[in-house]
Design an enzyme around this catalytic site. Structure first.
Site, mmCIF file in Angstrom:
data_model
loop_
_atom_site.group_PDB
_atom_site.id
_atom_site.type_symbol
_atom_site.label_atom_id
_atom_site.label_comp_id
_atom_site.label_asym_id
_atom_site.label_seq_id
_atom_site.Cartn_x
_atom_site.Cartn_y
_atom_site.Cartn_z
ATOM 1 N N THR A 50 0.985 -1.228 0.075
ATOM 2 C CA THR A 50 0.100 -0.136 -0.035
ATOM 3 C C THR A 50 0.898 1.281 -0.112
ATOM 4 O O THR A 50 2.078 1.040 0.340
ATOM 5 C CB THR A 50 -0.990 0.223 1.247
ATOM 6 O OG1 THR A 50 -0.270 0.016 2.406
ATOM 7 C CG2 THR A 50 -1.710 -0.994 1.352
ATOM 8 N N TYR A 235 3.886 15.968 15.511
ATOM 9 C CA TYR A 235 4.476 15.115 14.334
ATOM 10 C C TYR A 235 5.784 15.400 14.213
ATOM 11 O O TYR A 235 6.560 14.480 15.069
ATOM 12 C CB TYR A 235 4.177 15.761 12.935
ATOM 13 C CG TYR A 235 4.563 14.399 12.011
ATOM 14 C CD1 TYR A 235 3.620 13.352 11.651
ATOM 15 C CD2 TYR A 235 5.606 14.394 11.389
ATOM 16 C CE1 TYR A 235 4.036 12.176 10.996
ATOM 17 C CE2 TYR A 235 6.291 13.353 10.795
ATOM 18 C CZ TYR A 235 5.418 12.282 10.482
ATOM 19 O OH TYR A 235 5.903 11.178 9.810
HETATM 20 P P1 NAD Z 1 0.837 2.420 4.524
HETATM 21 O O1 NAD Z 1 0.197 1.951 5.835
HETATM 22 O O2 NAD Z 1 0.000 2.716 3.238
HETATM 23 O O3 NAD Z 1 1.970 1.122 4.097
HETATM 24 C C1 NAD Z 1 2.629 0.409 5.149
HETATM 25 C C2 NAD Z 1 3.130 -0.814 4.776
HETATM 26 O O4 NAD Z 1 3.973 -1.294 5.651
HETATM 27 C C3 NAD Z 1 2.113 -1.928 3.913
HETATM 28 O O5 NAD Z 1 2.680 -2.406 2.693
HETATM 29 C C4 NAD Z 1 1.981 -2.804 5.017
HETATM 30 O O6 NAD Z 1 1.461 -4.271 4.906
HETATM 31 C C5 NAD Z 1 3.304 -2.988 5.626
HETATM 32 N N1 NAD Z 1 3.577 -3.236 7.050
HETATM 33 C C6 NAD Z 1 3.237 -2.824 8.130
HETATM 34 N N2 NAD Z 1 3.511 -3.516 9.098
HETATM 35 C C7 NAD Z 1 4.324 -4.550 8.679
HETATM 36 C C8 NAD Z 1 5.018 -5.854 9.390
HETATM 37 N N3 NAD Z 1 5.118 -5.948 10.383
HETATM 38 N N4 NAD Z 1 5.659 -6.442 8.421
HETATM 39 C C9 NAD Z 1 5.516 -6.296 7.307
HETATM 40 N N5 NAD Z 1 5.051 -5.130 6.619
HETATM 41 C C10 NAD Z 1 4.308 -4.339 7.246
HETATM 42 O O7 NAD Z 1 1.916 3.652 4.918
HETATM 43 P P2 NAD Z 1 2.551 4.767 4.068
HETATM 44 O O8 NAD Z 1 1.785 6.042 4.388
HETATM 45 O O9 NAD Z 1 2.913 4.477 2.610
HETATM 46 O O10 NAD Z 1 3.958 4.987 4.831
HETATM 47 C C11 NAD Z 1 5.173 4.379 4.500
HETATM 48 C C12 NAD Z 1 6.208 5.165 4.927
HETATM 49 O O11 NAD Z 1 6.226 6.390 4.311
HETATM 50 C C13 NAD Z 1 6.374 5.473 6.459
HETATM 51 O O12 NAD Z 1 7.774 5.547 6.768
HETATM 52 C C14 NAD Z 1 5.773 6.728 6.667
HETATM 53 O O13 NAD Z 1 6.201 7.400 7.896
HETATM 54 C C15 NAD Z 1 6.226 7.382 5.284
HETATM 55 N N6 NAD Z 1 5.716 8.816 5.052
HETATM 56 C C16 NAD Z 1 4.223 8.786 4.802
HETATM 57 C C17 NAD Z 1 3.532 10.072 4.460
HETATM 58 C C18 NAD Z 1 2.181 9.999 4.215
HETATM 59 O O14 NAD Z 1 1.561 11.452 4.373
HETATM 60 N N7 NAD Z 1 1.465 8.809 4.366
HETATM 61 C C19 NAD Z 1 4.405 11.164 3.847
HETATM 62 C C20 NAD Z 1 5.692 10.892 4.095
HETATM 63 C C21 NAD Z 1 6.410 9.848 4.753
HETATM 64 NA NA NA Z 2 4.189 1.693 1.948
#
Ligand code: NAD
Ligand code: NA
Length: 396
Positions: A50, A235
């Site tokens: 995701t 944050y």
């Molecule tokens: P998301 O929830 O869409 O994706 C999380 C992913 O991690 C998924 O594929 C899930 O299956 C996997 N996952 C979670 N726990 C797991 C585990 N124990 N083992 C294996 N897989 C696991 O999150 P996202 O928003 O895409 O976040 C990803 C990164 O991007 C994070 O570090 C987040 O801080 C960073 N980020 C997010 C944003 C935002 O606004 N969403 C902005 C900047 C940075």
């Molecule tokens: Na992700």
């Protein structure tokens, strides 16, 4: 079965396989509409199902013809019960990748564990030999450290002496209210760093390197966030920000470790977007709904796929990777643009239940939220019976 959204707070208990598939196809089409990138050829994505991780997998495969291994933790379907969206996304991704003649295999399980690391290592060893890019994109509320057996739970709290108070929105109802969050104690800070800091990223790279699976010049990237002053207390200067500081510091440590391979670790600071992870953070949904409004009006709005395609094309696989003063890649540049931030700050001051429907993009927020679970996706017939028992073709 006919599948409808079942929303509970900031999660949805159901997911629509066809809607998830369409989302993946749309992302693939976007990447294919861009110039191919002379990018990676064999990629491991940790957190591949995701959000930014999925976009990274799609960009690698369909923008650079890369073989991909995806690791994630998703709920499989059961008769009468839908899978989690990342399951359906991964099934759709693999189907499309295989159709395009691209290698794609997936591992579903706890990426923090030694067992899943070992399983991934064996798969790469057998099928790919080495990888030249490792994307680390996990977002999780808890982690069990495999070395100590201790389970750490993260919290989203400010740090210091003062209780944080600001506006937030319930994005389902549009109700703007005041939220107050008391500061974290030392233990909560440490636990959050243990979950979302760089410890596990370093373990992955150590293990991959020890097994000889990192190619000469291999690159690894993890994702971070900074954001504006209105969200700073909860944050970037809060517990999650402390974890991001640790993640960013870990990049330098990993780079040192990779220097004999001429490899490098980067942190990319990404834009605020609606994902399962960000919907759970107080204050952020209100900020995002105002940000979307301003960025869409200016024509600079991006989703995860636009962000990651730009990361690959204009940052990572450029001759020289442009970095900020702290050594980070920035693809939050359009979000943090001065004019955008001034406009968002002005709207923030005005935001109430009454004004938000006009001044914020609550509709866009809700749509993106539903889209995460495969709902409200254009071109999908939600009246139609669908099979919830979708298999991931290359699941190991
Ligand atoms: P998301 O929830 O869409 O994706 C999380 C992913 O991690 C998924 O594929 C899930 O299956 C996997 N996952 C979670 N726990 C797991 C585990 N124990 N083992 C294996 N897989 C696991 O999150 P996202 O928003 O895409 O976040 C990803 C990164 O991007 C994070 O570090 C987040 O801080 C960073 N980020 C997010 C944003 C935002 O606004 N969403 C902005 C900047 C940075
Ligand atoms: Na992700």
């Amino acid at each position: 079965m006919i599948i409808e959204p079942k929303i509970r707070g900031f999660i949805c208990l159901t997911a629509h396989p066809k809607g998830c598939e369409q989302n993946v196809v749309n992302q693939i089409d976007y990447v294919k509409s861009k110039e191919p990138v002379k990018g990676p050829s064999k990629v491991l994505v940790i957190g591949a199902s995701t959000g930014f991780g999925l976009a990274s997998r799609i960009t690698s495969a369909f923008g650079s013809n890369a073989a991909t291994v995806g690791v994630f933790y998703e709920k499989p379907p059961a008769p009468g019960k839908t899978a989690s969206p990342g399951w359906y996304n991964s099934a759709a991704f693999e189907e499309q990748a295989h159709k395009a003649g691209l290698y794609a295999r997936s591992i579903n399980g706890d990426a923090f564990s030694d067992e899943i690391k070992q399983k991934t290592i064996e798969l790469i060893k057998a099928d790919l030999g080495q990888v030249d890019l490792v994307i680390y994109s996990l977002a999780s509320p808890r982690r069990t450290n495999p070395k100590t057996g201790v389970t750490h739970n993260s919290v989203l709290k400010p740090i210091g002496d003062t209780t944080f108070s600001n506006k937030t929105v319930d994005f389902h109802t549009g109700k703007v209210s005041e939220v107050s969050i008391a500061p974290a104690n030392e233990e909560e800070i440490e636990n959050t760093v243990a979950v979302m800091g760089g410890d596990d990223w370093e373990m992955w790279i150590d293990d991959l390197k020890a097994a000889g699976l990192l190619a000469e010049g291999a690159v690894t990237v993890a994702y971070s966030y900074i954001g504006p002053s209105v969200t700073e207390a909860v944050y970037r200067k809060g517990t999650i920000g402390r974890a991001k500081d640790h993640l960013e510091a870990t990049a330098f440590k990993i780079s040192d470790n990779l220097s004999d391979l001429h490899g490098k670790a980067y942190v990319s600071v990404n834009k605020a977007l609606v994902t399962q992870a960000s919907s759970a953070i107080p204050v952020i949904p209100l900020y995002i709904s105002l940000l979307y409004k301003v960025m869409k009006e200016k024509g600079v709005h991006e989703g995860t796929i636009e962000q990651i395609q730009r990361l690959f094309a204009d940052r990572l696989y450029k001759n020289e990777v442009p970095l900020d003063e702290a050594g980070r890649i920035r693809i939050d540049d359009w979000e943090m643009d001065e004019d955008v931030q001034e406009k968002v700050a002005a709207l923030w001051a005005e935001a109430t239940d009454e004004t938000l429907p006009q001044i914020g993009d609550l509709q866009g927020y809700k749509k993106d939220f539903l889209n995460l679970f495969g709902f409200d996706v254009q071109g999908v017939d939600y009246e139609k019976d669908v099979d919830e028992m979708v298999a991931i073709p290359g699941l190991v």
